[in-house]
Design an enzyme around this catalytic site. Structure first.
Site, PDB file in Angstrom:
ATOM      1  N   ASP A  18       5.892   2.248   3.415  1.00 27.14           N
ATOM      2  CA  ASP A  18       6.479   2.982   4.056  1.00 27.14           C
ATOM      3  C   ASP A  18       7.388   2.590   5.111  1.00 27.14           C
ATOM      4  OD1 ASP A  18       4.366   2.759   5.811  1.00 27.14           O
ATOM      5  OD2 ASP A  18       3.803   4.754   5.977  1.00 27.14           O
TER       6      ASP A  18
ATOM      7  N   THR B  35      -7.519   1.718   3.529  1.00 26.84           N
ATOM      8  CA  THR B  35      -6.654   0.536   3.248  1.00 26.84           C
ATOM      9  C   THR B  35      -7.478  -0.441   2.760  1.00 26.84           C
ATOM     10  OG1 THR B  35      -7.058   0.021   5.565  1.00 26.84           O
ATOM     11  CG2 THR B  35      -4.972   1.241   5.129  1.00 26.84           C
TER      12      THR B  35
ATOM     13  N   ARG C  47       3.236  14.864   6.022  1.00 22.02           N
ATOM     14  CA  ARG C  47       4.063  15.181   7.245  1.00 22.02           C
ATOM     15  C   ARG C  47       5.407  15.238   6.775  1.00 22.02           C
ATOM     16  NH1 ARG C  47       2.738  11.652  12.087  1.00 22.02           N
ATOM     17  NH2 ARG C  47       1.327  10.523  10.697  1.00 22.02           N
TER      18      ARG C  47
ATOM     19  N   LEU D 139       1.036  -1.306   0.028  1.00 22.04           N
ATOM     20  CA  LEU D 139       0.078  -0.035  -0.055  1.00 22.04           C
ATOM     21  C   LEU D 139       0.900   1.325   0.157  1.00 22.04           C
ATOM     22  CD1 LEU D 139      -2.821  -1.041   2.540  1.00 22.04           C
ATOM     23  CD2 LEU D 139      -2.549  -1.701   0.247  1.00 22.04           C
TER      24      LEU D 139
ATOM     25  N   LYS E 156       6.089  10.141  -0.519  1.00 22.43           N
ATOM     26  CA  LYS E 156       6.670   9.549   0.487  1.00 22.43           C
ATOM     27  C   LYS E 156       7.404   8.415   0.462  1.00 22.43           C
ATOM     28  CE  LYS E 156       4.137   7.464   4.125  1.00 22.43           C
ATOM     29  NZ  LYS E 156       3.467   7.552   5.394  1.00 22.43           N
TER      30      LYS E 156
ATOM     31  N   ASN F 212      38.350  13.625 -13.720  1.00 20.42           N
ATOM     32  CA  ASN F 212      37.887  12.385 -14.608  1.00 20.42           C
ATOM     33  C   ASN F 212      36.661  13.076 -15.324  1.00 20.42           C
ATOM     34  OD1 ASN F 212      36.167  12.903 -12.251  1.00 20.42           O
ATOM     35  ND2 ASN F 212      35.085  10.985 -12.474  1.00 20.42           N
TER      36      ASN F 212
ATOM     37  N   ASN G  60       6.840   8.697   8.473  1.00 18.53           N
ATOM     38  CA  ASN G  60       5.760   9.521   8.256  1.00 18.53           C
ATOM     39  C   ASN G  60       6.259  11.022   8.114  1.00 18.53           C
ATOM     40  OD1 ASN G  60       3.299   7.976   8.266  1.00 18.53           O
ATOM     41  ND2 ASN G  60       3.861   7.515  10.692  1.00 18.53           N
TER      42      ASN G  60
ATOM     43  N   TYR H   6      40.969  12.815  -4.417  1.00 18.52           N
ATOM     44  CA  TYR H   6      39.690  12.114  -5.189  1.00 18.52           C
ATOM     45  C   TYR H   6      40.111  11.043  -6.329  1.00 18.52           C
ATOM     46  CZ  TYR H   6      35.892  11.576  -8.332  1.00 18.52           C
ATOM     47  OH  TYR H   6      34.979  11.069  -9.252  1.00 18.52           O
TER      48      TYR H   6
ATOM     49  N   ALA I 168      55.851  15.787  -7.624  1.00 16.57           N
ATOM     50  CA  ALA I 168      54.856  16.630  -6.979  1.00 16.57           C
ATOM     51  C   ALA I 168      54.121  17.711  -7.808  1.00 16.57           C
ATOM     52  CB  ALA I 168      55.329  16.906  -5.576  1.00 16.57           C
TER      53      ALA I 168
HETATM   54  C1  UD1 Z   1      -3.148   1.247   9.625  1.00 17.87           C
HETATM   55  C2  UD1 Z   1      -4.193   0.350  10.357  1.00 17.87           C
HETATM   56  C3  UD1 Z   1      -3.757   0.274  11.558  1.00 17.87           C
HETATM   57  C4  UD1 Z   1      -2.280  -0.322  12.001  1.00 17.87           C
HETATM   58  C5  UD1 Z   1      -1.490   0.575  11.214  1.00 17.87           C
HETATM   59  C6  UD1 Z   1      -0.044   0.013  11.094  1.00 17.87           C
HETATM   60  C7  UD1 Z   1      -6.306   0.566   9.055  1.00 17.87           C
HETATM   61  C8  UD1 Z   1      -7.332   0.833   8.908  1.00 17.87           C
HETATM   62  N1  UD1 Z   1      -5.461   0.690  10.137  1.00 17.87           N
HETATM   63  O1  UD1 Z   1      -3.477   2.437  10.132  1.00 17.87           O
HETATM   64  O2  UD1 Z   1      -4.780  -0.787  12.335  1.00 17.87           O
HETATM   65  O3  UD1 Z   1      -2.059  -0.346  13.253  1.00 17.87           O
HETATM   66  O4  UD1 Z   1      -1.691   0.879   9.637  1.00 17.87           O
HETATM   67  O5  UD1 Z   1       0.846   0.923  10.701  1.00 17.87           O
HETATM   68  O6  UD1 Z   1      -5.688  -0.107   8.041  1.00 17.87           O
HETATM   69  N2  UD1 Z   1      -3.268   3.538   2.085  1.00 17.87           N
HETATM   70  C9  UD1 Z   1      -3.590   3.428   0.793  1.00 17.87           C
HETATM   71  N3  UD1 Z   1      -4.899   3.939   0.286  1.00 17.87           N
HETATM   72  C10 UD1 Z   1      -5.558   4.379   1.312  1.00 17.87           C
HETATM   73  C11 UD1 Z   1      -5.191   4.494   2.534  1.00 17.87           C
HETATM   74  C12 UD1 Z   1      -3.886   4.139   3.150  1.00 17.87           C
HETATM   75  O7  UD1 Z   1      -2.755   3.078  -0.098  1.00 17.87           O
HETATM   76  O8  UD1 Z   1      -6.918   4.640   0.856  1.00 17.87           O
HETATM   77  C13 UD1 Z   1      -1.796   3.241   2.521  1.00 17.87           C
HETATM   78  C14 UD1 Z   1      -0.925   4.308   3.152  1.00 17.87           C
HETATM   79  O9  UD1 Z   1      -0.185   5.038   2.068  1.00 17.87           O
HETATM   80  C15 UD1 Z   1      -0.093   3.457   4.047  1.00 17.87           C
HETATM   81  C16 UD1 Z   1      -0.978   2.584   4.367  1.00 17.87           C
HETATM   82  O10 UD1 Z   1      -1.876   2.363   3.472  1.00 17.87           O
HETATM   83  O11 UD1 Z   1       1.200   3.114   3.274  1.00 17.87           O
HETATM   84  C17 UD1 Z   1      -1.507   2.581   5.980  1.00 17.87           C
HETATM   85  O12 UD1 Z   1      -2.461   3.815   5.937  1.00 17.87           O
HETATM   86  P1  UD1 Z   1      -2.505   4.832   6.982  1.00 17.87           P
HETATM   87  O13 UD1 Z   1      -3.821   5.785   6.772  1.00 17.87           O
HETATM   88  O14 UD1 Z   1      -1.289   5.115   7.554  1.00 17.87           O
HETATM   89  O15 UD1 Z   1      -3.257   3.756   7.816  1.00 17.87           O
HETATM   90  P2  UD1 Z   1      -2.989   4.097   9.711  1.00 17.87           P
HETATM   91  O16 UD1 Z   1      -4.002   4.906  10.091  1.00 17.87           O
HETATM   92  O17 UD1 Z   1      -1.799   4.023   9.973  1.00 17.87           O
HETATM   93 CA    CA Z   2       0.335   4.610   9.092  1.00 17.75          CA
END
Ligand code: UD1
Ligand code: CA
Length: 426
Positions: free
Chosen positions: A105, A81, A14, A7, A21, A354, A229, A334, A393
């Site tokens: 990430d 997610t 941030r 994902l 990211k 170089n 983050n 170098y 030298a």
């Molecule tokens: C998520 C989990 C949480 C867990 C945590 C671990 C869910 C609802 N929660 O929370 O239980 O403890 O990860 O780090 O899953 N992303 C997408 N598309 C989206 C939303 C998110 O690709 O629509 C990706 C983000 O870029 C990221 C990852 O999914 O890489 C996690 O998303 P994020 O929103 O950071 O979830 P958390 O709130 O951290």
């Molecule tokens: Ca997260």
């Protein structure tokens, strides 16, 4: 063979950066690159899907260019997610194996852990396994809610009761799914939660309701799911990764005098009894032999091969160069795009010129065995200094120098007798 879904569609606000990211780097490798490679290094996966959204084109271009078994899938808009994972449904309609889900990430996840995780999933004949971790401060993570039978659900911080918030077992965000059973969950996810999103975490409860076997595997080293983050997190992760690499070298018999001020890239091989002195920065792919001395304050920039007993000392920068055994470059040099023989002495302040900034061409410097280069010399590439030759030298070498010759380009010394006395007398 299993598939992975990584994902990486989120915005990463941030980071305060125009770079997406997951394209931020540690030792020139992107965060998403670390995750893809960890999956590939398990040897269990044959295809990786990277879910992209925010600045999708940039991430897509990077993934396409660098990872032949990875493809990107667009998620737009980003509805959570669970929605993100559902983007791969059209590609895996008839897929029968396991799918592991990870975040783009978390660059510190290791292939060993992922392998153990999948083995756990298989041995316990699970349909759905989530990776959990024990955190003294679980704030902001989803909490693993267990009952007498096993894992009941995952509750996000924003949806948790006071009691649930006290739970220290958290969701690490990595899942292993028996795809042919779990794929149906995605059309049934709801957005009735505090964030109005399709939560991937809801598949746990769904699995239990459908009578699937749901399990949690607890991570041993929490560092592995350290998520990036912010730039501050990025710096912390780089330190952790570097420390992990240095510990490996220490265990293998390399002396690293000060691990806190030494940086060694993951793709650097170092043989035993080599000593790395403080403030040394080694990036890229390199191979360093036995009994070398590197630093203090040395910079190896990649594609460097050092044979045994080579010294690269203070303020010496080396790039794309092979140096044979017993050669010394101890101070202020170098050396780039070069081949250096053995028993060579490279005097303080030697520069291989170089790069031609007008043509933007880089050229090679070849230095034979037993050559001695005098201090403060410039070797203007392309140039060859043949075996045993001596460069005086302060010379600027613009032609090839034959074996055993002396080459010297500085103006002859002029001595004016009693000159100082005459000046003082006025
Ligand atoms: C998520 C989990 C949480 C867990 C945590 C671990 C869910 C609802 N929660 O929370 O239980 O403890 O990860 O780090 O899953 N992303 C997408 N598309 C989206 C939303 C998110 O690709 O629509 C990706 C983000 O870029 C990221 C990852 O999914 O890489 C996690 O998303 P994020 O929103 O950071 O979830 P958390 O709130 O951290
Ligand atoms: Ca997260």
């Amino acid at each position: 063979m299993l598939k992975s879904v990584i994902l990486a569609a989120g915005k990463g606000t941030r980071m305060k950066s125009e770079t997406p990211k997951v394209l931020h780097t540690i030792f020139d490798k992107t965060l998403v690159g670390y995750v893809i490679e960890a999956v590939n290094n398990t040897g269990l996966a044959d295809e990786n899907f990277v879910v992209v959204g925010h600045q999708a084109e940039k991430v897509e271009e990077h993934v396409k260019k660098n990872y032949s078994n990875a493809r990107t899938v667009l998620q737009s808009p980003q509805l959570g997610t669970g929605h993100a994972v559902s983007m791969v449904l059209p590609y895996l309609e008839n897929f029968e194996g396991e799918v592991i889900v990870l975040c783009g990430d978390t660059p510190l996840i290791t292939a060993e852990t992922l392998k153990e995780f999948v083995e756990f999933h298989r041995k316990s004949s699970s349909d759905l396994t989530v990776m959990s971790a024990m955190f003294d401060n679980p704030a902001n993570y989803g909490r693993i809610i267990r009952n007498s039978i096993g894992v009941e659900s995952i509750v996000e911080e924003k949806d948790a009761t006071v009691e649930q918030k006290a739970v220290k077992e958290i969701n690490a965000g990595i899942y292993c799914l028996d795809w042919s059973k779990v794929k149906y969950a995605f059309s049934e996810l709801k957005t009735n939660n505090a964030q109005g999103e399709y939560y991937l975490t809801d598949i746990i409860k769904w699995g239990n309701e459908k009578g699937l076997k749901v399990n949690a595997y607890t991570l041993k080293n929490n560092e592995e799911i350290f998520g990036i983050n912010s730039k501050s997190n990025l710096a912390q992760a780089a330190k952790m990764l570097n420390r992990r690499i240095i510990n490996k070298h220490l265990d293998a018999g390399v002396t690293v005098v000060d691990p806190d001020t030494t940086w060694i890239s993951p793709e650097t091989i170092i043989e035993q009894d080599t000593v790395i002195y403080p403030m040394t920065y080694i990036e890229g792919k390199n191979k360093i032999g036995k009994n070398c001395k590197i630093g203090p304050f040395a910079h190896l920039r990649g594609d460097v091969v050092l044979e045994d007993f080579v010294k690269v000392g203070n303020f010496v920068e080396v790039k794309k160069t092979t140096i044979k055994s017993n050669t010394n470059a101890c101070h202020l040099s170098y050396i780039g795009d070069s081949e250096v023989g053995s028993n060579v002495n490279i005097g303080a302040g030697t520069i291989t010129a170089n790069y031609n900034p007008l043509t933007k061409e880089k050229s090679k410097t070849i230095i034979g065995n037993n050559v001695k280069i005098g201090s403060n010399s410039v070797l203007v590439a392309p140039v060859t200094i043949e075996e045993g030759a001596n460069v005086g030298a302060l010379s600027v070498i613009t032609k090839d120098i034959p074996s055993w010759a002396l080459a010297i380009t500085r103006a002859p010394i002029k001595i004016v007798e009693d000159w100082v006395k005459k000046v003082l007398k006025g």
